[in-house]
Design an enzyme around this catalytic site. Structure first.
Site, PDB file in Angstrom:
ATOM      1  N   TYR A  71       0.831  -1.215   0.000  1.00  0.00           N
ATOM      2  CA  TYR A  71       0.000   0.000   0.000  1.00  0.00           C
ATOM      3  C   TYR A  71       0.856   1.252   0.000  1.00  0.00           C
ATOM      4  CZ  TYR A  71      -4.107   2.858   0.577  1.00  0.00           C
ATOM      5  OH  TYR A  71      -5.099   3.770   0.356  1.00  0.00           O
ATOM      6  N   PHE A 123      -7.408  18.480 -26.992  1.00  0.00           N
ATOM      7  CA  PHE A 123      -7.692  17.057 -26.939  1.00  0.00           C
ATOM      8  C   PHE A 123      -8.930  16.898 -26.066  1.00  0.00           C
ATOM      9  CE2 PHE A 123      -7.621  12.732 -25.375  1.00  0.00           C
ATOM     10  CZ  PHE A 123      -7.698  12.099 -26.606  1.00  0.00           C
ATOM     11  N   THR A 124      -9.749  15.902 -26.389  1.00  0.00           N
ATOM     12  CA  THR A 124     -11.068  15.753 -25.766  1.00  0.00           C
ATOM     13  C   THR A 124     -11.025  15.776 -24.235  1.00  0.00           C
ATOM     14  OG1 THR A 124     -10.803  13.369 -26.014  1.00  0.00           O
ATOM     15  CG2 THR A 124     -12.063  14.505 -27.715  1.00  0.00           C
ATOM     16  N   ASP A 215       1.790  17.815 -22.713  1.00  0.00           N
ATOM     17  CA  ASP A 215       1.052  16.563 -22.772  1.00  0.00           C
ATOM     18  C   ASP A 215       2.014  15.595 -23.450  1.00  0.00           C
ATOM     19  OD1 ASP A 215      -0.404  14.351 -23.445  1.00  0.00           O
ATOM     20  OD2 ASP A 215      -2.232  15.462 -23.926  1.00  0.00           O
ATOM     21  N   ARG A 382     -12.980  11.295 -35.548  1.00  0.00           N
ATOM     22  CA  ARG A 382     -12.394  12.437 -34.852  1.00  0.00           C
ATOM     23  C   ARG A 382     -12.809  13.667 -35.650  1.00  0.00           C
ATOM     24  NH1 ARG A 382     -10.182  10.890 -29.666  1.00  0.00           N
ATOM     25  NH2 ARG A 382     -12.421  10.838 -29.608  1.00  0.00           N
ATOM     26  N   PHE A 448     -19.006  11.303 -28.029  1.00  0.00           N
ATOM     27  CA  PHE A 448     -18.574  10.305 -29.013  1.00  0.00           C
ATOM     28  C   PHE A 448     -18.469   8.905 -28.427  1.00  0.00           C
ATOM     29  CE2 PHE A 448     -14.288  10.253 -27.265  1.00  0.00           C
ATOM     30  CZ  PHE A 448     -14.201  11.508 -26.688  1.00  0.00           C
TER      31      PHE A 448
HETATM   32  N1  F0G Z   1      -3.699  13.385 -24.259  1.00  0.00           N
HETATM   33  C1  F0G Z   1      -3.653  12.862 -25.490  1.00  0.00           C
HETATM   34  C2  F0G Z   1      -2.934  13.593 -26.589  1.00  0.00           C
HETATM   35  C3  F0G Z   1      -4.305  11.657 -25.752  1.00  0.00           C
HETATM   36  O1  F0G Z   1      -4.269  11.156 -26.975  1.00  0.00           O
HETATM   37  C4  F0G Z   1      -4.980  10.999 -24.697  1.00  0.00           C
HETATM   38  C5  F0G Z   1      -5.715   9.769 -24.940  1.00  0.00           C
HETATM   39  C6  F0G Z   1      -4.987  11.579 -23.428  1.00  0.00           C
HETATM   40  C7  F0G Z   1      -4.317  12.769 -23.241  1.00  0.00           C
HETATM   41  C8  F0G Z   1      -5.706  10.961 -22.258  1.00  0.00           C
HETATM   42  O2  F0G Z   1      -5.026   9.845 -21.819  1.00  0.00           O
HETATM   43  O3  F0G Z   1      -6.613   7.962 -22.296  1.00  0.00           O
HETATM   44  O4  F0G Z   1      -4.684   7.684 -20.739  1.00  0.00           O
HETATM   45  O5  F0G Z   1      -6.622   9.048 -20.071  1.00  0.00           O
HETATM   46  N2  F0G Z   1      -6.001   9.357 -26.079  1.00  0.00           N
HETATM   47  C9  F0G Z   1      -6.665   8.120 -26.434  1.00  0.00           C
HETATM   48  C10 F0G Z   1      -6.840   8.105 -27.928  1.00  0.00           C
HETATM   49  C11 F0G Z   1      -7.921   7.869 -25.720  1.00  0.00           C
HETATM   50  O6  F0G Z   1      -7.472   7.141 -28.403  1.00  0.00           O
HETATM   51  O7  F0G Z   1      -6.365   8.984 -28.631  1.00  0.00           O
HETATM   52  P1  F0G Z   1      -5.794   8.569 -21.205  1.00  0.00           P
END
Ligand code: F0G
Length: 456
Positions: A71, A123-124, A215, A382, A448
């Site tokens: 832990y 990014f989403t 990122d 996308r 999505f």
């Molecule tokens: N930033 C970028 C540029 C990403 O492509 C992703 C995830 C994340 C952050 C978030 O990271 O999924 O580990 O929580 N991209 C995946 C994709 C989901 O399919 O492009 P995560």
């Protein structure tokens, strides 16, 4: 052109099945024309994402056996911490279950309501966390990144310094907690950022006292592009390039599920002690103890080993060239794709592919569904669906309306790429048969993932 052959041999395999076409039609209809809602077992080649879909090495699997599931103070945490310090150069590391866990922490700590967070394209999940904390995302990527056909730009992910400085002057540096720099830029097509640009962004940010948070998700691919495209880096190792890249950041969020070559994991890293203290207090609430965050000991071990393997030039050369191989096959047949070909995926330009479908009828969503029916190849939208709606409920109608063919690391062969190319070409030859879509269920956030459609 010669492509790098696989720098690995296959020791363990997972058999695949191919459904007949009539069954694939049924599957996509039942999934509401959303590839996110189809099942893995109904998929032949899975290009939905390169996230967590990687094949681990024998050394990584062996690493799972030495997981120290304590832990507090797990041995594997110290191995991961040491590896992150060595490769990225940051002092402090907070493990999280995946990239968005790290985004949650940094957004909660630094973003106050009424602030602005610039970035080289959204990014989403990143933008959602920024907005949930009252920030406004501002796109400061160069204009060319929004032009899928612009092939002559080596570093299409670069930050436009004029746009960035104009924002600072407009809202004031005190309203900008940090800038996010994606290396590479996923939604621009996996496009890299040059070392020079990272240097310049850092210098400009320091002039105004603004933090720089990378990122880091696909940073090894970015390093490969710097080595092969930027003058002065041709003789440096991938590790040296990664280390220099991160010297221009104050911290980073990382989804280990991509360039960490694992199936789960991520981290937040930084140099500031105060920030680390804040992250350590918060991670306990959302993930777990600071010495494991969202990960088990074995997963931290696999991630530490994965980062080390990712520093191998032949590994990353094969990875990026396999993507290039698929993209070039499509370009030879005149299929409209985002150029230059990016590091992790080939992106189809759905508006050029299906000019008869208006963006309000989600051409990229329709194209992903059509490719699945044609071949059992699972891809991802996308475009307008992923971009969602603004605060007033209006759709963003992004310039890029794309279908992503994302290549998992070390999973498929060049022969698989041939099969994928044939299916896309076949769909292109019958493109008039593809119809636009309308919602039957639209979720309020990240629509999505679970949204459903029917053909118009
Ligand atoms: N930033 C970028 C540029 C990403 O492509 C992703 C995830 C994340 C952050 C978030 O990271 O999924 O580990 O929580 N991209 C995946 C994709 C989901 O399919 O492009 P995560």
């Amino acid at each position: 052109k010669k492509y790098m052959p696989e720098p690995f041999k296959i020791k363990s395999v997972e058999p695949l099945r191919i459904l007949p076409r009539e069954e694939r039609e049924k599957v996509i209809k039942e999934a509401g024309y959303n590839t996110f809602l189809t099942k893995s077992r109904d998929t032949y080649i899975d290009l939905l994402t390169d996230s967590g879909t990687n094949a681990m090495s024998d050394r990584q699997w062996a690493g799972l056996m030495v997981g120290d599931e304590a832990y507090a103070g797990s041995e594997n945490f110290y191995h991961l911490e040491e590896t992150v310090r060595d490769i990225f150069g940051f002092k402090y590391v907070v493990p999280t279950h995946q990239g968005r866990g790290a985004e949650n922490l940094i957004s909660r700590i630094l973003i106050k309501p009424g602030t602005y967070v610039p970035g080289n394209m959204y990014f989403t999940t990143t933008r959602t966390h920024q907005e949930m904390n009252g920030g406004t995302f501002v796109d400061v990527i160069i204009d060319e990144a929004h032009e899928p056909d612009r092939a002559d730009v080596d570093f299409k992910g670069n930050v436009d310094l004029d746009k960035y400085e104009a924002l600072i002057k407009k809202v004031g540096a005190d309203k900008i907690p940090y800038i996010t720099v994606g290396v590479t830029v996923n939604l621009a097509g996996g496009q890299p950022v040059s070392m020079q640009n990272l240097k310049d962004v850092h210098a400009l940010s320091k002039k105004y006292g603004i933090r720089v948070i990378f990122d880091a998700t696909r940073c090894v691919e970015n390093a490969y592009f710097i080595k092969t495209r930027e003058k002065g880096y041709e003789n440096k190792t991938i590790k040296e390039i990664v280390r220099e890249m991160f010297s221009y950041a104050d911290g980073c969020t990382m989804s280990g599920k991509k360039d960490g070559i694992v199936n789960m994991g991520g981290f937040l890293a930084m140099n500031e002690e105060e920030l680390y203290d804040a992250a350590r207090s918060l991670v306990v609430v959302f993930e777990g103890m600071p010495s494991y965050g969202g990960m088990s000991g074995r997963d931290m071990e696999a991630l530490a080993i994965g980062f080390q393997e990712a520093m191998d030039f032949n590994y990353i050369k094969h990875r990026v060239q396999q993507v290039e191989y698929l993209g070039e096959k499509l370009m030879e047949k005149g299929i409209p794709i985002v150029k230059p070909i990016g590091g992790h995926a080939v992106f189809l330009d759905a508006r050029a592919f299906l000019p008869h479908i208006p963006q309000s009828q989600y051409p990229a969503q329709a194209l992903a569904a059509a490719i699945f029916v044609d071949s059992g190849v699972r891809t991802m939208e996308r475009g307008n669906v992923s971009a969602g709606r603004d605060k007033d409920g209006n759709e963003y109608f992004p310039k890029l309306e794309l279908v992503r063919l994302t290549i998992p690391r070390r999973v498929y062969t060049y022969a698989h790429m041939d099969y994928v190319a044939e299916s896309v070409i076949n769909t292109y030859e019958h493109r008039e048969d593809v119809k636009g879509l309308k919602w039957t269920y639209e979720p309020p956030v990240l629509r999505f993932f679970t949204g459903r459609f029917e053909p118009i």
